[in-house]
Design a protein around this motif. Structure first.
Motif, PDB file in Angstrom:
ATOM      1  N   LEU A   1      11.409  -8.269  -0.777  1.00 27.08           N
ATOM      2  CA  LEU A   1      12.322  -7.847  -1.204  1.00 27.08           C
ATOM      3  C   LEU A   1      12.792  -6.477  -1.922  1.00 27.08           C
ATOM      4  O   LEU A   1      13.742  -6.125  -1.645  1.00 27.08           O
ATOM      5  N   LEU A   2      11.553  -6.029  -2.300  1.00 29.89           N
ATOM      6  CA  LEU A   2      11.737  -4.616  -2.955  1.00 29.89           C
ATOM      7  C   LEU A   2      11.125  -3.611  -1.959  1.00 29.89           C
ATOM      8  O   LEU A   2      10.925  -2.454  -2.254  1.00 29.89           O
ATOM      9  N   GLY A   3      10.691  -3.892  -0.836  1.00 30.95           N
ATOM     10  CA  GLY A   3      10.413  -2.948   0.265  1.00 30.95           C
ATOM     11  C   GLY A   3       9.061  -2.268  -0.346  1.00 30.95           C
ATOM     12  O   GLY A   3       8.621  -1.187   0.041  1.00 30.95           O
ATOM     13  N   ARG A   4       7.968  -3.274  -0.997  1.00 34.67           N
ATOM     14  CA  ARG A   4       6.821  -2.663  -1.405  1.00 34.67           C
ATOM     15  C   ARG A   4       5.570  -3.039  -0.447  1.00 34.67           C
ATOM     16  O   ARG A   4       4.482  -2.836  -0.887  1.00 34.67           O
ATOM     17  N   LYS A   5       6.144  -3.675   0.511  1.00 33.27           N
ATOM     18  CA  LYS A   5       5.016  -3.949   1.702  1.00 33.27           C
ATOM     19  C   LYS A   5       5.702  -3.109   2.859  1.00 33.27           C
ATOM     20  O   LYS A   5       6.536  -3.041   3.433  1.00 33.27           O
ATOM     21  N   ARG A   6       4.510  -2.361   3.693  1.00 32.99           N
ATOM     22  CA  ARG A   6       4.780  -1.873   4.999  1.00 32.99           C
ATOM     23  C   ARG A   6       3.964  -2.552   6.199  1.00 32.99           C
ATOM     24  O   ARG A   6       2.540  -2.354   5.617  1.00 32.99           O
ATOM     25  N   VAL A   7       4.116  -2.959   7.209  1.00 34.09           N
ATOM     26  CA  VAL A   7       3.547  -3.442   8.257  1.00 34.09           C
ATOM     27  C   VAL A   7       3.350  -2.693   9.455  1.00 34.09           C
ATOM     28  O   VAL A   7       4.407  -1.856   9.901  1.00 34.09           O
ATOM     29  N   PHE A   8       2.348  -2.671  10.019  1.00 38.59           N
ATOM     30  CA  PHE A   8       2.285  -1.938  11.438  1.00 38.59           C
ATOM     31  C   PHE A   8       1.115  -2.762  12.274  1.00 38.59           C
ATOM     32  O   PHE A   8       0.343  -3.347  11.878  1.00 38.59           O
ATOM     33  N   THR A   9       1.176  -2.379  13.337  1.00 34.88           N
ATOM     34  CA  THR A   9       0.053  -2.971  14.312  1.00 34.88           C
ATOM     35  C   THR A   9      -1.022  -1.834  14.590  1.00 34.88           C
ATOM     36  O   THR A   9      -0.648  -0.649  15.085  1.00 34.88           O
ATOM     37  N   GLY A  10      -2.068  -2.133  14.567  1.00 32.97           N
ATOM     38  CA  GLY A  10      -3.136  -1.119  14.585  1.00 32.97           C
ATOM     39  C   GLY A  10      -3.413  -0.968  16.122  1.00 32.97           C
ATOM     40  O   GLY A  10      -3.088  -1.765  16.967  1.00 32.97           O
ATOM     41  N   PRO A  11      -4.297   0.001  16.566  1.00 32.82           N
ATOM     42  CA  PRO A  11      -4.674   0.392  17.584  1.00 32.82           C
ATOM     43  C   PRO A  11      -5.587  -0.606  18.513  1.00 32.82           C
ATOM     44  O   PRO A  11      -5.793  -0.704  19.702  1.00 32.82           O
ATOM     45  N   ASP A  12      -6.130  -1.593  17.688  1.00 32.87           N
ATOM     46  CA  ASP A  12      -6.661  -2.842  18.066  1.00 32.87           C
ATOM     47  C   ASP A  12      -6.003  -3.879  18.382  1.00 32.87           C
ATOM     48  O   ASP A  12      -6.494  -4.959  18.616  1.00 32.87           O
ATOM     49  N   GLY A  13      -4.447  -3.723  18.066  1.00 32.04           N
ATOM     50  CA  GLY A  13      -3.495  -4.963  18.630  1.00 32.04           C
ATOM     51  C   GLY A  13      -3.514  -5.713  17.306  1.00 32.04           C
ATOM     52  O   GLY A  13      -2.664  -6.520  17.565  1.00 32.04           O
TER      53      GLY A  13
END
Length: 219
Positions: free
Chosen positions: A90-102
């Motif tokens: 809701l407040l944008g305090r999480k950031r997600v990504f996919t690592g080079p390991d998938g």
């Protein structure tokens, strides 16, 4: 855990050393009006034969923008941060990504620190920032980033994304502190104004009394 020490908590201009005191990464962000760009450098392996000083390669860059998406330049590619490491929550305090390991990962931007964990059912924590301490209670220490050996294979990605999310978190903390300081200043001003009211009234009463005595003596 692998402990990396930061020379300063201002991550856009810091030197990161390992447990042996060897510089492994460093960041530099020259001042300029408008958007700024952080260059992240990584130490090159030293064969000890031709180079007596540390040599560094450019690992990547972060081009910062306030009103548009910032950009990562990393391993010959350029990508918008809103695509590579989008907001969640809701407040944008999480950031997600996919690592080079998938595998999926998530940075949580808490008020004082950032924490990296696997963004799956396990939610295993794999990295955490520890703030510097002044030594008032316990030993004085610099800020450290602790990284699990499980993700050492993607250390470059962790450092790049850490610099990005920690800068965002620190900006939020600074804004909150400014608001708090402003509220404290406003309350202090109101208190001082009220405190000064009573001496002013006392002086006015004394002046009136003096005038009354003067008029009485003239009568």
């Amino acid at each position: 855990m692998i402990s990396l020490t930061l020379s300063t908590e201002r991550v856009r201009n810091t030197v990161i050393t390992n447990e042996q005191g060897q510089i492994v990464y460093k960041t530099y962000t020259p001042f300029r009006l408008g958007g700024r760009t952080t260059t992240i450098q990584k130490i090159k392996p030293n064969d000890g034969q031709h180079h007596m000083q540390d040599q560094f390669d450019v690992l990547g860059e972060i081009e910062w923008h306030a009103f548009a998406s910032s950009k990562f330049r990393f391993r010959g590619t350029e990508v918008k941060t809103k695509d590579f490491i989008p907001k969640r929550g809701l407040l944008g305090r999480k950031r997600v990504f996919t690592g080079p390991d998938g595998r999926p990962y998530r940075w949580d931007l808490k008020f004082k620190v950032v924490v990296l964990s696997r963004d799956d059912g396990s939610r295993n924590e794999v990295a955490r920032l520890h703030r510097a301490t002044l030594g008032i209670i316990g030993r004085k220490s610099k800020a450290t980033l602790e990284v699990s050996p499980e993700v050492v294979h993607m250390m470059d990605t962790i450092i790049m994304t850490f610099i990005y999310v920690e800068k965002l978190r620190k900006d939020k903390e600074d804004r909150a502190n400014l608001r708090e300081d402003g509220e404290i200043l406003a309350k202090s001003e109101r208190y001082l104004n009220q405190s000064f009211l009573w001496p002013a009234m006392a002086i006015w009463v004394l002046d009136c009394a003096e005038q009354i005595r003067f008029l009485a003596s003239e009568a």
